[in-house]
Design a protein around this motif. Structure first.
Motif, PDB file in Angstrom:
ATOM      1  N   ARG A  54       0.836  -1.212   0.000  1.00  0.00           N
ATOM      2  CA  ARG A  54       0.000   0.000   0.000  1.00  0.00           C
ATOM      3  C   ARG A  54       0.872   1.264   0.000  1.00  0.00           C
ATOM      4  O   ARG A  54       0.564   2.243  -0.700  1.00  0.00           O
ATOM      5  N   LEU A  55       1.935   1.242   0.782  1.00  0.00           N
ATOM      6  CA  LEU A  55       2.839   2.392   0.829  1.00  0.00           C
ATOM      7  C   LEU A  55       3.460   2.650  -0.535  1.00  0.00           C
ATOM      8  O   LEU A  55       3.508   3.802  -1.002  1.00  0.00           O
ATOM      9  N   ARG A  56       3.935   1.602  -1.186  1.00  0.00           N
ATOM     10  CA  ARG A  56       4.574   1.777  -2.491  1.00  0.00           C
ATOM     11  C   ARG A  56       3.570   2.308  -3.526  1.00  0.00           C
ATOM     12  O   ARG A  56       3.917   3.149  -4.368  1.00  0.00           O
ATOM     13  N   ILE A  57       2.333   1.807  -3.481  1.00  0.00           N
ATOM     14  CA  ILE A  57       1.306   2.301  -4.407  1.00  0.00           C
ATOM     15  C   ILE A  57       1.008   3.773  -4.132  1.00  0.00           C
ATOM     16  O   ILE A  57       0.905   4.584  -5.067  1.00  0.00           O
ATOM     17  N   ARG A  58       0.896   4.129  -2.868  1.00  0.00           N
ATOM     18  CA  ARG A  58       0.613   5.515  -2.502  1.00  0.00           C
ATOM     19  C   ARG A  58       1.750   6.437  -2.952  1.00  0.00           C
ATOM     20  O   ARG A  58       1.512   7.546  -3.448  1.00  0.00           O
ATOM     21  N   GLU A  59       2.990   5.979  -2.806  1.00  0.00           N
ATOM     22  CA  GLU A  59       4.139   6.789  -3.227  1.00  0.00           C
ATOM     23  C   GLU A  59       4.152   6.999  -4.736  1.00  0.00           C
ATOM     24  O   GLU A  59       4.514   8.081  -5.221  1.00  0.00           O
ATOM     25  N   ALA A  60       3.760   5.965  -5.489  1.00  0.00           N
ATOM     26  CA  ALA A  60       3.876   6.032  -6.946  1.00  0.00           C
ATOM     27  C   ALA A  60       2.628   6.567  -7.633  1.00  0.00           C
ATOM     28  O   ALA A  60       2.722   7.215  -8.683  1.00  0.00           O
ATOM     29  N   PHE A  61       1.445   6.302  -7.034  1.00  0.00           N
ATOM     30  CA  PHE A  61       0.206   6.581  -7.746  1.00  0.00           C
ATOM     31  C   PHE A  61      -0.815   7.381  -6.930  1.00  0.00           C
ATOM     32  O   PHE A  61      -1.971   7.491  -7.340  1.00  0.00           O
ATOM     33  N   GLY A  62      -0.412   7.898  -5.792  1.00  0.00           N
ATOM     34  CA  GLY A  62      -1.224   8.840  -5.041  1.00  0.00           C
ATOM     35  C   GLY A  62      -2.658   8.443  -4.791  1.00  0.00           C
ATOM     36  O   GLY A  62      -2.978   7.812  -3.790  1.00  0.00           O
ATOM     37  N   ASP A  63      -3.542   8.807  -5.729  1.00  0.00           N
ATOM     38  CA  ASP A  63      -4.979   8.680  -5.514  1.00  0.00           C
ATOM     39  C   ASP A  63      -5.558   7.336  -5.927  1.00  0.00           C
ATOM     40  O   ASP A  63      -6.769   7.124  -5.788  1.00  0.00           O
ATOM     41  N   ASP A  64      -4.759   6.407  -6.463  1.00  0.00           N
ATOM     42  CA  ASP A  64      -5.299   5.110  -6.862  1.00  0.00           C
ATOM     43  C   ASP A  64      -5.926   4.402  -5.664  1.00  0.00           C
ATOM     44  O   ASP A  64      -5.419   4.461  -4.543  1.00  0.00           O
ATOM     45  N   ALA A  65      -7.040   3.724  -5.895  1.00  0.00           N
ATOM     46  CA  ALA A  65      -7.691   2.948  -4.850  1.00  0.00           C
ATOM     47  C   ALA A  65      -6.973   1.610  -4.680  1.00  0.00           C
ATOM     48  O   ALA A  65      -6.343   1.094  -5.619  1.00  0.00           O
ATOM     49  N   VAL A  66      -7.074   1.041  -3.478  1.00  0.00           N
ATOM     50  CA  VAL A  66      -6.434  -0.241  -3.173  1.00  0.00           C
ATOM     51  C   VAL A  66      -7.410  -1.117  -2.400  1.00  0.00           C
ATOM     52  O   VAL A  66      -7.997  -0.681  -1.409  1.00  0.00           O
ATOM     53  N   LEU A  67      -7.572  -2.352  -2.855  1.00  0.00           N
ATOM     54  CA  LEU A  67      -8.334  -3.365  -2.134  1.00  0.00           C
ATOM     55  C   LEU A  67      -7.373  -4.467  -1.732  1.00  0.00           C
ATOM     56  O   LEU A  67      -6.733  -5.090  -2.593  1.00  0.00           O
ATOM     57  N   GLY A  68      -7.245  -4.709  -0.431  1.00  0.00           N
ATOM     58  CA  GLY A  68      -6.357  -5.751   0.068  1.00  0.00           C
ATOM     59  C   GLY A  68      -7.094  -6.699   0.984  1.00  0.00           C
ATOM     60  O   GLY A  68      -8.091  -6.327   1.616  1.00  0.00           O
ATOM     61  N   GLU A  69      -6.590  -7.919   1.080  1.00  0.00           N
ATOM     62  CA  GLU A  69      -7.259  -8.923   1.913  1.00  0.00           C
ATOM     63  C   GLU A  69      -7.341  -8.485   3.365  1.00  0.00           C
ATOM     64  O   GLU A  69      -8.362  -8.682   4.031  1.00  0.00           O
ATOM     65  N   GLU A  70      -6.274  -7.904   3.889  1.00  0.00           N
ATOM     66  CA  GLU A  70      -6.242  -7.601   5.317  1.00  0.00           C
ATOM     67  C   GLU A  70      -6.815  -6.222   5.637  1.00  0.00           C
ATOM     68  O   GLU A  70      -7.437  -6.042   6.687  1.00  0.00           O
ATOM     69  N   GLY A  71      -6.640  -5.249   4.752  1.00  0.00           N
ATOM     70  CA  GLY A  71      -7.040  -3.873   5.057  1.00  0.00           C
ATOM     71  C   GLY A  71      -8.284  -3.387   4.352  1.00  0.00           C
ATOM     72  O   GLY A  71      -8.702  -2.245   4.560  1.00  0.00           O
ATOM     73  N   GLY A  72      -8.889  -4.236   3.505  1.00  0.00           N
ATOM     74  CA  GLY A  72     -10.102  -3.838   2.815  1.00  0.00           C
ATOM     75  C   GLY A  72      -9.857  -2.800   1.738  1.00  0.00           C
ATOM     76  O   GLY A  72      -8.742  -2.618   1.254  1.00  0.00           O
ATOM     77  N   LEU A  73     -10.924  -2.078   1.390  1.00  0.00           N
ATOM     78  CA  LEU A  73     -10.862  -1.090   0.316  1.00  0.00           C
ATOM     79  C   LEU A  73     -10.545   0.287   0.874  1.00  0.00           C
ATOM     80  O   LEU A  73     -11.175   0.751   1.828  1.00  0.00           O
ATOM     81  N   GLN A  74      -9.578   0.937   0.261  1.00  0.00           N
ATOM     82  CA  GLN A  74      -9.234   2.317   0.596  1.00  0.00           C
ATOM     83  C   GLN A  74      -9.231   3.130  -0.682  1.00  0.00           C
ATOM     84  O   GLN A  74      -8.516   2.817  -1.625  1.00  0.00           O
ATOM     85  N   GLY A  75     -10.057   4.170  -0.717  1.00  0.00           N
ATOM     86  CA  GLY A  75     -10.122   5.034  -1.877  1.00  0.00           C
ATOM     87  C   GLY A  75     -11.217   4.627  -2.846  1.00  0.00           C
ATOM     88  O   GLY A  75     -11.737   3.513  -2.803  1.00  0.00           O
ATOM     89  N   THR A  76     -11.575   5.552  -3.703  1.00  0.00           N
ATOM     90  CA  THR A  76     -12.534   5.296  -4.786  1.00  0.00           C
ATOM     91  C   THR A  76     -11.966   5.911  -6.050  1.00  0.00           C
ATOM     92  O   THR A  76     -11.751   7.122  -6.118  1.00  0.00           O
ATOM     93  N   ASN A  77     -11.710   5.087  -7.030  1.00  0.00           N
ATOM     94  CA  ASN A  77     -11.057   5.564  -8.236  1.00  0.00           C
ATOM     95  C   ASN A  77     -11.263   4.535  -9.334  1.00  0.00           C
ATOM     96  O   ASN A  77     -11.437   3.344  -9.054  1.00  0.00           O
ATOM     97  N   THR A  78     -11.254   4.969 -10.589  1.00  0.00           N
ATOM     98  CA  THR A  78     -11.319   4.007 -11.694  1.00  0.00           C
ATOM     99  C   THR A  78     -10.009   3.246 -11.817  1.00  0.00           C
ATOM    100  O   THR A  78      -9.944   2.246 -12.530  1.00  0.00           O
TER     101      THR A  78
END
Length: 262
Positions: A54-78
């Motif tokens: 999640r940290l690496r995605i946030r560093e590289a792509f800022g506003d992209d949404a992420v769905l993970g098994e442990e942390g669920g969905l964060q953000g809303t984005n295409t």
């Protein structure tokens, strides 16, 4: 950033995440193993690896949404990343090699790239469906099997207590009756990778969460196979059945698709 650039990012991040998991496993007492359900475990490595991705995605792509098994969905984005930090946690914590880091990227409701990194097996699989899309395993092009016969088939299967074992057992009986063989790796990523790499002819499981499957779906499609699944919008909300085939012309296609749809 192009799709190829995103794929390179995902592969680099998956490798870093896998190495972190291996390092953490060297100190079993620090894994803090907890049970989410019957034979369904989470460890400190699962959460640490997901946090890293999640940290690496946030560093590289800022506003992209992420769905993970442990942390669920964060953000809303295409632009949506779907991650399973350690698929096959039971295998991982017991020292078995069949586990993997899974990272997929979706755009406008479609899974367009996937990376599966199996650190203990030193396997890096990656593929995308964009212009010039292809699938590679350790840098070498990979493609699904060209086999079509039932009596020489090898099918990977998945099962969990979320579904009735009797139906699963009946499927195994039907496969054997047709002369086929089967394997259950205990990690959907490994089963799906085996189809994309052409090692097995199909993968089927009655209930699979999207983070277990998304990267494998991308790999199989980019390697020339086909995947039967619900629309992604539904899959993001509910676990569902999945059937992956090297070809719909395979002699086991009808049997496996009927099981998938039942």
């Amino acid at each position: 950033m192009s799709l190829s650039d995103r794929l390179l990012f995902a592969a680099r991040t998956a490798r870093e995440a896998g190495k972190l998991a291996q390092t953490m496993r060297k100190n079993p007492n620090a894994l803090n193993i907890a049970e989410k359900g019957h034979q369904d475990f989470v460890t400190a490595a699962d959460t640490a690896v997901e946090d890293l991705i999640r940290l690496r995605i946030r560093e590289a792509f800022g506003d992209d949404a992420v769905l993970g098994e442990e942390g669920g969905l964060q953000g809303t984005n295409t632009h949506l990343w779907i991650i399973d930090p350690i698929d096959g946690t039971t295998n991982f914590m017991r020292g078995l090699p069949d586990w993997a880091v899974s990272i997929a990227y979706c755009h406008d409701g479609e899974i367009v790239l996937g990376v599966i990194f199996a650190p203990d097996l030193d396997l890096m699989a990656q593929g995308h469906s964009g212009v010039g899309g292809s699938a590679q395993l350790n840098g070498v092009p990979m493609a699904v099997s060209k086999a079509r016969a039932a009596n020489t088939a090898l099918v990977t299967v998945g099962w969990s207590p979320r579904t009735e074992f009797s139906a699963h057992a009946a499927l195994l009986g039907d496969l054997i009756a047709k002369g086929a063989e089967y394997r259950r790796p205990g990690a959907a990523t490994i089963g799906l990778l085996s189809v994309a790499a052409g090692w097995t002819d199909a993968y089927v499981e009655k209930h699979l969460n999207v983070w277990d499957a998304a990267a494998g779906i991308a790999l199989i499609r980019s390697a020339g196979g086909t995947v039967k699944m619900p629309p992604l919008e539904h899959y993001l909300q509910h676990g569902a059945s999945l059937c992956a085939l090297c070809s719909e012309e395979h002699e086991l296609s009808a049997l496996l698709q009927n099981y998938h749809a039942s």
